[in-house]
Motif scaffolding. Structure first.
Motif, PDB file in Angstrom:
ATOM      1  N   ASP A 495      11.677  18.352  35.565  1.00 36.63           N
ATOM      2  CA  ASP A 495      13.059  17.902  35.589  1.00 36.63           C
ATOM      3  C   ASP A 495      13.599  18.163  36.997  1.00 36.63           C
ATOM      4  OD1 ASP A 495      16.067  18.453  35.463  1.00 36.63           O
ATOM      5  OD2 ASP A 495      15.709  17.574  33.487  1.00 36.63           O
ATOM      6  N   THR A 497      16.674  18.017  38.270  1.00 38.89           N
ATOM      7  CA  THR A 497      17.922  18.765  38.393  1.00 38.89           C
ATOM      8  C   THR A 497      17.721  20.266  38.216  1.00 38.89           C
ATOM      9  OG1 THR A 497      19.166  16.866  37.573  1.00 38.89           O
ATOM     10  CG2 THR A 497      20.264  19.008  37.501  1.00 38.89           C
ATOM     11  N   THR A 498      16.910  20.630  37.227  1.00 37.24           N
ATOM     12  CA  THR A 498      16.730  22.059  36.917  1.00 37.24           C
ATOM     13  C   THR A 498      15.469  22.646  37.520  1.00 37.24           C
ATOM     14  OG1 THR A 498      15.499  21.631  34.875  1.00 37.24           O
ATOM     15  CG2 THR A 498      17.911  21.681  34.730  1.00 37.24           C
ATOM     16  N   LYS A 500      12.725  22.541  35.973  1.00 36.86           N
ATOM     17  CA  LYS A 500      11.940  22.980  34.816  1.00 36.86           C
ATOM     18  C   LYS A 500      10.682  22.127  34.659  1.00 36.86           C
ATOM     19  CE  LYS A 500      12.171  23.625  29.795  1.00 36.86           C
ATOM     20  NZ  LYS A 500      13.009  23.468  28.585  1.00 36.86           N
TER      21      LYS A 500
END
Length: 625
Positions: A495, A497-498, A500
């Motif tokens: 991901d 944005t994170t 992760k």
């Protein structure tokens, strides 16, 4: 919709600047592979030789043998037919025949006046790296990676005998002026002298501590000069095998030695960009010729000994006054290996990254093939180049000596904008997010890093449990996820944005050299060292199909803009076109003579660019009907 590959190709090599007299010449249509209509550029230089009358220069290159007018530098011919790099060339004593040896294991004989192919000699088991005619022109000697020397009858091409004795590659062969002896220099650190008529080994000259890469007899045949990777030239008494003297001064490896026609001068060249001129009789160093960037690979005296031609790894042929050391002219156009290609969003410009020696980025006009500009700043080979979605910024990743950096450039002016520091090892891939705000870089330090493009600041580092040596990174169409191809045969998905780690795609049995999302983001393609391309559902990670056909590593995969087609390239020197929905193999194109490292579609899907280790970029016109 039926796909068709139009038989059009344009080959671009890194430098298109020749001498003024050459500008009017159209050499782009010489010696083309099947399906190509033009070539701009000349490949890498491996060896250079004067014709016996001094009117021509023959240059062994990665795409063929170039023939030049020795006085003006004008191109006269390009001889093609070898399947891989041409490593060596030699004119017959009467100048009527030219021999060329190649990594493809063959020797080709050509009519030196017309360029007509006469014979192909094929008896070595590995690549041919040295060739030499006997003084009467009746016999040809060849040295090979298979550790042997072969002798051939020139008129008929008949194989005469094989000389065994060396334990490693035979890098150089040279006949004595009377044709009775043959000298061979080898990676086994020895020079061996042979009786040409019987093939008997007469003596072994020992003293070098590293590979002997060049041997040259004096005109009277009494002295033999040998150059070695230890950086030392040794002179030998041919009759006794005794070492006469050593010439020292080179700072690194020596690649070529040559004695002038009168026997008074000896020239040597090496990997620090210099040529040294020596007095053969005294061993005195007379002068040093400079101007090259990188290795000087090959030297050749004109028959009257007044002119010296030199071929450099920087892609230039330089002509010198042998007596004064004055530089007469430079012929440009030969280049370094191409590792990556990228189209600008409007399809009008192509960027190519290169190295081992020039470590530069070049920008080209796609329509005309004109060279626009050269971007310098990297100190190692440029593995990856990528345009931002708006076309204003170009990113490049490289393998530097101390640390590896990402560079950002103004694509319109060539101005350097930012250096993104943080990676510790080679940066193999750079990729912009769809909105152009983020840049991802994949590195051999086991990480993918995300950067803010406008400011050049580091945002975050992506890792996964199975992360190791990232070769490729690709953003999904919406920019929410990123995929990384690495050397652990798995594809991590993160991901953006994170940061992760969401999942990993498993199934390949070799390194993942390339990953690419389709434009709609639903499909992910991956090319691997196991020789296959795998197609995945990007949302679920489900394996959909496997595409097979490459013979060797798949080095790059890329989707067409409409997502219907995949193009791939590999170690087998081919470019392959596939139906992305069915996996059907549509077309295979062959024209490169070395690994094809990079392929990319133009934004309108009409053109495919391929970059190769043969030092060329080819543009293929792709029609949809």
């Amino acid at each position: 919709m039926k796909n068709k590959l139009l038989s059009i190709a344009i080959t671009l090599c890194m430098t298109l600047t020749f001498t003024t007299s050459l500008l009017a010449q159209d050499t782009s249509k010489w010696g083309l592979p099947d399906g190509a209509i033009a070539r701009l550029g000349k490949g890498d230089i491996n060896e250079i030789r004067y014709s016996p009358d001094g009117t021509k220069l023959a240059v062994a290159s990665s795409i063929g043998v170039w023939i030049y007018d020795a006085k003006t530098g004008a191109e006269l011919n390009l001889l093609t037919g070898h399947k891989k790099d041409v490593m060596c060339v030699s004119f017959s004593p009467d100048g009527s025949t030219l021999a060329s040896g190649s990594i493809d294991t063959t020797i080709r004989l050509w009519d030196a006046n017309t360029g007509k192919h006469l014979l192909t000699l094929w008896r070595h088991g590995w690549g041919v790296i040295s060739v030499s005619f006997s003084p009467d022109g009746s016999t040809l000697a060849s040295g090979s990676i298979d550790n042997t020397v072969c002798l051939w009858h020139v008129d008929t091409g008949r194989f005469l005998r094989r000389l065994y004795g060396h334990a490693k590659n035979v890098r150089s062969v040279s006949f004595s002026p009377d044709g009775i002896l043959l000298a061979s220099g080898s990676n086994d650190k020895t020079i061996q002298l042979w009786d040409v008529n019987t093939g008997k080994q007469l003596r072994i000259l020992k003293g070098h501590t590293q590979s002997v890469v060049s041997v040259s007899f004096s005109p009277d045949g009494s002295t033999l000069a040998s150059g070695s990777w230890e950086g030392i030239i040794r002179l030998w008494d041919v009759n006794t095998g005794q070492q006469l003297r050593t010439l020292e001064g080179h700072k690194g490896q020596i690649y070529s030695v040559s004695i002038s026609a009168d026997g008074n001068l000896l020239t040597s060249c090496g990997n620090y960009g210099t040529i040294r001129v020596w007095n053969v009789n005294t061993g005195e160093h007379l002068r040093t010729l400079e101007g090259f960037t990188g290795w000087v690979k090959s030297l050749s005296f004109s028959p009257d000994k007044s002119i010296l031609a030199s071929g450099g790894a920087d892609g230039t042929i330089r002509i010198w006054n042998a007596n004064s050391g004055d530089h007469i002219r430079t012929i440009e156009g030969h280049t370094d290996r191409v590792w990556s290609v990228s189209f600008s969003p409007d399809g009008e410009t192509l960027a190519s990254g290169s190295g081992n020696l020039d470590n530069t980025i070049h920008l080209w006009n796609v329509s005309t093939g004109d060279h626009l500009r050269q971007l310098k700043g990297h100190t190692g080979l440029v593995w990856s180049v990528s345009f931002s979605p708006d076309g204003n910024t170009l990113a490049s990743g490289a393998s530097e000596h101390m640390e590896s950096n990402v560079h950002l450039w103004n694509a319109n002016t060539g101005e350097h904008l930012h250096t993104l520091k943080g990676h510790e090892y080679s940066i193999y891939s750079v990729s912009f997010s769809p909105d152009g705000s983020i840049l991802a870089s994949g590195c051999f330090d086991d990480t993918v890093r995300l950067w803010h493009v406008k400011s050049g600041t580091h945002l975050r580092t992506l890792t996964a449990e199975e992360s190791y040596n990232f070769y490729s990174v690709s953003f999904s169409a919406d920019g929410s996820t990123i995929a990384g191809g690495n050397s652990l045969s798995s594809i991590p998905i993160w991901d953006v944005t994170t940061g992760k780690h969401l999942r990993s795609l498993e199934g390949h049995r070799g390194d993942i050299n390339s990953v690419s999302f389709s434009v709609d983001g639903s499909i992910l393609a991956s090319g691997s060292g196991d020789g296959t391309i795998r197609i995945w559902n990007a949302n679920t990670g489900k394996h959909l199909r496997t595409l097979e056909g490459h013979k060797g590593d798949v080095l790059c995969v890329s989707f067409s803009p409409d997502g219907s087609t995949i193009v791939s390239s590999g170690e087998d020197m081919t470019i392959r076109i596939w139906n992305a929905n069915t996996g059907e193999a549509i077309l295979t194109f062959m024209g490169h003579t070395s690994w094809v490292r990079s392929v990319a579609f133009s934004p309108d899907g009409s053109t495919i660019a391929s970059g190769s280790e043969d030092c060329s970029v080819i543009l293929w016109k792709y029609l949809l009907d």
